[in-house]
Design an enzyme around this catalytic site. Structure first.
Site, PDB file in Angstrom:
ATOM      1  N   LYS A  77     -17.068  -4.793  -0.401  1.00  0.00           N
ATOM      2  CA  LYS A  77     -16.517  -5.479  -1.796  1.00  0.00           C
ATOM      3  C   LYS A  77     -15.658  -6.535  -1.614  1.00  0.00           C
ATOM      4  CE  LYS A  77     -15.154  -1.329  -3.218  1.00  0.00           C
ATOM      5  NZ  LYS A  77     -15.564  -0.336  -2.002  1.00  0.00           N
TER       6      LYS A  77
ATOM      7  N   ARG B 282     -12.762   3.835 -10.845  1.00  0.00           N
ATOM      8  CA  ARG B 282     -13.513   4.932 -10.092  1.00  0.00           C
ATOM      9  C   ARG B 282     -13.665   5.991 -10.756  1.00  0.00           C
ATOM     10  NH1 ARG B 282     -10.786   1.990  -5.351  1.00  0.00           N
ATOM     11  NH2 ARG B 282     -11.493   3.028  -3.464  1.00  0.00           N
TER      12      ARG B 282
ATOM     13  N   ARG C 106     -12.499  -1.879  10.991  1.00  0.00           N
ATOM     14  CA  ARG C 106     -11.807  -3.051  10.270  1.00  0.00           C
ATOM     15  C   ARG C 106     -10.676  -3.220  10.641  1.00  0.00           C
ATOM     16  NH1 ARG C 106     -12.084  -2.115   4.097  1.00  0.00           N
ATOM     17  NH2 ARG C 106     -11.459   0.019   4.754  1.00  0.00           N
TER      18      ARG C 106
ATOM     19  N   ARG D 259      -5.732  -0.240   8.733  1.00  0.00           N
ATOM     20  CA  ARG D 259      -5.047   0.377   7.507  1.00  0.00           C
ATOM     21  C   ARG D 259      -5.110   1.956   7.936  1.00  0.00           C
ATOM     22  NH1 ARG D 259      -8.812  -1.197   2.423  1.00  0.00           N
ATOM     23  NH2 ARG D 259      -8.853   0.947   2.292  1.00  0.00           N
TER      24      ARG D 259
ATOM     25  N   ARG E 286     -12.563  10.047   2.034  1.00  0.00           N
ATOM     26  CA  ARG E 286     -12.965   8.906   0.935  1.00  0.00           C
ATOM     27  C   ARG E 286     -14.434   8.889   0.413  1.00  0.00           C
ATOM     28  NH1 ARG E 286     -10.498   4.222   3.943  1.00  0.00           N
ATOM     29  NH2 ARG E 286     -11.058   3.081   2.553  1.00  0.00           N
TER      30      ARG E 286
HETATM   31  P1  AP5 Z   1     -14.727  -4.703   3.277  1.00  0.00           P
HETATM   32  O1  AP5 Z   1     -15.143  -5.775   2.622  1.00  0.00           O
HETATM   33  O2  AP5 Z   1     -13.259  -4.493   3.695  1.00  0.00           O
HETATM   34  O3  AP5 Z   1     -14.954  -3.017   2.285  1.00  0.00           O
HETATM   35  P2  AP5 Z   1     -14.561  -2.582   1.032  1.00  0.00           P
HETATM   36  O4  AP5 Z   1     -15.748  -2.295   0.333  1.00  0.00           O
HETATM   37  O5  AP5 Z   1     -13.648  -3.619   0.084  1.00  0.00           O
HETATM   38  O6  AP5 Z   1     -13.708  -1.282   1.320  1.00  0.00           O
HETATM   39  P3  AP5 Z   1     -12.393  -0.658   1.224  1.00  0.00           P
HETATM   40  O7  AP5 Z   1     -12.155   0.540   2.241  1.00  0.00           O
HETATM   41  O8  AP5 Z   1     -11.470  -1.612   1.007  1.00  0.00           O
HETATM   42  O9  AP5 Z   1     -12.685   0.108  -0.374  1.00  0.00           O
HETATM   43  P4  AP5 Z   1     -12.137   1.116  -0.797  1.00  0.00           P
HETATM   44  O10 AP5 Z   1     -12.823   1.087  -2.216  1.00  0.00           O
HETATM   45  O11 AP5 Z   1     -12.276   2.666  -0.156  1.00  0.00           O
HETATM   46  O12 AP5 Z   1     -10.676   1.206  -0.706  1.00  0.00           O
HETATM   47  P5  AP5 Z   1      -9.355   0.515  -1.736  1.00  0.00           P
HETATM   48  O13 AP5 Z   1      -8.639  -0.296  -1.000  1.00  0.00           O
HETATM   49  O14 AP5 Z   1     -10.125   0.185  -3.031  1.00  0.00           O
HETATM   50  O15 AP5 Z   1     -15.361  -4.167   4.561  1.00  0.00           O
HETATM   51  C1  AP5 Z   1     -15.321  -2.927   5.389  1.00  0.00           C
HETATM   52  C2  AP5 Z   1     -15.434  -3.709   6.791  1.00  0.00           C
HETATM   53  O16 AP5 Z   1     -16.786  -3.770   7.063  1.00  0.00           O
HETATM   54  C3  AP5 Z   1     -14.710  -5.014   7.133  1.00  0.00           C
HETATM   55  O17 AP5 Z   1     -14.412  -4.873   8.575  1.00  0.00           O
HETATM   56  C4  AP5 Z   1     -15.712  -5.847   7.214  1.00  0.00           C
HETATM   57  O18 AP5 Z   1     -15.782  -7.009   7.983  1.00  0.00           O
HETATM   58  C5  AP5 Z   1     -17.200  -5.249   7.417  1.00  0.00           C
HETATM   59  N1  AP5 Z   1     -18.287  -5.590   6.580  1.00  0.00           N
HETATM   60  C6  AP5 Z   1     -18.349  -5.889   5.445  1.00  0.00           C
HETATM   61  N2  AP5 Z   1     -19.664  -6.235   4.972  1.00  0.00           N
HETATM   62  C7  AP5 Z   1     -20.211  -6.087   6.181  1.00  0.00           C
HETATM   63  C8  AP5 Z   1     -21.733  -6.363   6.413  1.00  0.00           C
HETATM   64  N3  AP5 Z   1     -22.627  -6.735   5.561  1.00  0.00           N
HETATM   65  N4  AP5 Z   1     -22.321  -6.247   7.971  1.00  0.00           N
HETATM   66  C9  AP5 Z   1     -21.302  -5.698   8.592  1.00  0.00           C
HETATM   67  N5  AP5 Z   1     -19.960  -5.514   8.300  1.00  0.00           N
HETATM   68  C10 AP5 Z   1     -19.562  -5.837   7.102  1.00  0.00           C
HETATM   69  O19 AP5 Z   1      -8.875   2.130  -2.120  1.00  0.00           O
HETATM   70  C11 AP5 Z   1      -7.922   2.733  -1.140  1.00  0.00           C
HETATM   71  C12 AP5 Z   1      -7.483   3.842  -1.678  1.00  0.00           C
HETATM   72  O20 AP5 Z   1      -6.432   3.567  -2.615  1.00  0.00           O
HETATM   73  C13 AP5 Z   1      -8.332   4.931  -2.333  1.00  0.00           C
HETATM   74  O21 AP5 Z   1      -8.813   5.765  -1.208  1.00  0.00           O
HETATM   75  C14 AP5 Z   1      -7.360   5.550  -3.382  1.00  0.00           C
HETATM   76  O22 AP5 Z   1      -6.495   6.455  -2.736  1.00  0.00           O
HETATM   77  C15 AP5 Z   1      -6.515   4.351  -3.864  1.00  0.00           C
HETATM   78  N6  AP5 Z   1      -7.252   3.559  -4.976  1.00  0.00           N
HETATM   79  C16 AP5 Z   1      -7.577   2.495  -5.004  1.00  0.00           C
HETATM   80  N7  AP5 Z   1      -8.001   2.099  -6.355  1.00  0.00           N
HETATM   81  C17 AP5 Z   1      -7.962   3.282  -7.003  1.00  0.00           C
HETATM   82  C18 AP5 Z   1      -8.366   3.765  -8.443  1.00  0.00           C
HETATM   83  N8  AP5 Z   1      -9.053   2.885  -9.189  1.00  0.00           N
HETATM   84  N9  AP5 Z   1      -8.267   4.937  -8.752  1.00  0.00           N
HETATM   85  C19 AP5 Z   1      -7.695   6.008  -7.757  1.00  0.00           C
HETATM   86  N10 AP5 Z   1      -7.363   5.664  -6.723  1.00  0.00           N
HETATM   87  C20 AP5 Z   1      -7.510   4.455  -6.348  1.00  0.00           C
END
Ligand code: AP5
Length: 215
Positions: free
Chosen positions: A14, A89, A129, A162, A173
């Site tokens: 994302k 979410r 990552r 991270r 997660r």
């Molecule tokens: P990346 O683009 O970083 O993936 P992402 O989908 O953005 O992953 P996140 O882990 O950031 O998502 P998340 O939803 O778990 O975390 P968030 O920060 O929102 O890509 C991942 C890796 O793959 C990278 O190394 C990239 O280079 C590689 N890659 C990408 N595309 C690729 C491809 N096509 N091929 C190969 N490699 C590729 O949430 C973190 C925490 O915050 C949650 O666990 C929760 O505790 C809290 N939180 C956040 N939002 C909320 C909410 N709305 N409600 C409640 N808690 C929340």
């Protein structure tokens, strides 16, 4: 105007795809994960409360997230269109988003794009990552390494792994995603604005599919 909800499990890409979209469409990306990590770093009350949930791979409670988003949506930069990355979410968050957009900004969600990636790949993506603590640019040690080991191509800052990208936490997660967040597909499916795409190919090929949807 585009107000896009980006759905998908942790590590689906994302953040990576949002960077391409921003460049082409000039939208602002609102990532609840990034806002929470900034609050943790700054040591605010919100950050202290959220950290416990984040470190365990659990969702931060809805009332904290919705309050935080209400404040964020008051900022002027949201008026030209938003990518909602990692929000909503839960069904309660989705209902709150609809209400905030309809009542406060007189607009609505225009696209919901969900990235589909197998769990085994997601674990590998998250474990590998690395991200820049200064500019937020995301790398992967195998799929998208920086030019010089361990430092950001853009600003030379030392890349970080991270806290919640440890294998056990990622598995939690993923469990939370399958049990709770994936239910949003049903919530949005009837809107006629929901699109699910394969997120497993090369990032540029995944982006082509997204462009095909956004037009
Ligand atoms: P990346 O683009 O970083 O993936 P992402 O989908 O953005 O992953 P996140 O882990 O950031 O998502 P998340 O939803 O778990 O975390 P968030 O920060 O929102 O890509 C991942 C890796 O793959 C990278 O190394 C990239 O280079 C590689 N890659 C990408 N595309 C690729 C491809 N096509 N091929 C190969 N490699 C590729 O949430 C973190 C925490 O915050 C949650 O666990 C929760 O505790 C809290 N939180 C956040 N939002 C909320 C909410 N709305 N409600 C409640 N808690 C929340």
């Amino acid at each position: 105007m585009i107000n896009m909800v980006f759905l998908g499990p942790p590590g689906a890409g994302k953040g990576t795809q949002s960077a391409y979209i921003i460049e082409d469409y000039g939208l602002v990306q609102i990532s609840t994960g990034d806002i929470l990590r900034a609050a943790v770093k700054a040591g605010t009350e919100l950050g202290k409360e959220a950290k416990v949930y984040m470190d365990g791979g659990q969702l931060v409670p809805d009332e904290l997230i919705v309050g935080m988003m209400k404040e964020r949506l008051k900022q002027d930069d949201c008026k030209n269109g938003v990518i909602f990355d990692g929000f909503p979410r839960t069904i309660a968050q989705a209902e709150a988003l609809d209400k905030m957009l309809n009542e406060d900004l007189k607009t609505e969600v225009t696209h919901i794009i969900s990235l589909d990636v197998a769990d085994e790949l997601l674990v590998e993506r998250a474990v590998g990552r690395r991200s820049c603590p200064e500019c937020g640019k995301v790398y992967h040690i195998k799929y998208n390494p920086p030019k010089t080991g361990g430092v950001c191509d853009a600003d030379g800052a030392t890349l970080i792994h991270r806290d919640d990208d440890q294998e056990d936490t990622i598995k939690n997660r993923l469990k939370v995603y399958h049990e709770t967040t994936s239910l949003l597909k049903g919530y949005y499916n009837e809107s006629g604005k929901f699109h699910e795409i394969d997120g497993e190919g090369d990032p540029k090929d995944v982006y082509k599919k997204i462009k095909g949807i956004l037009g």
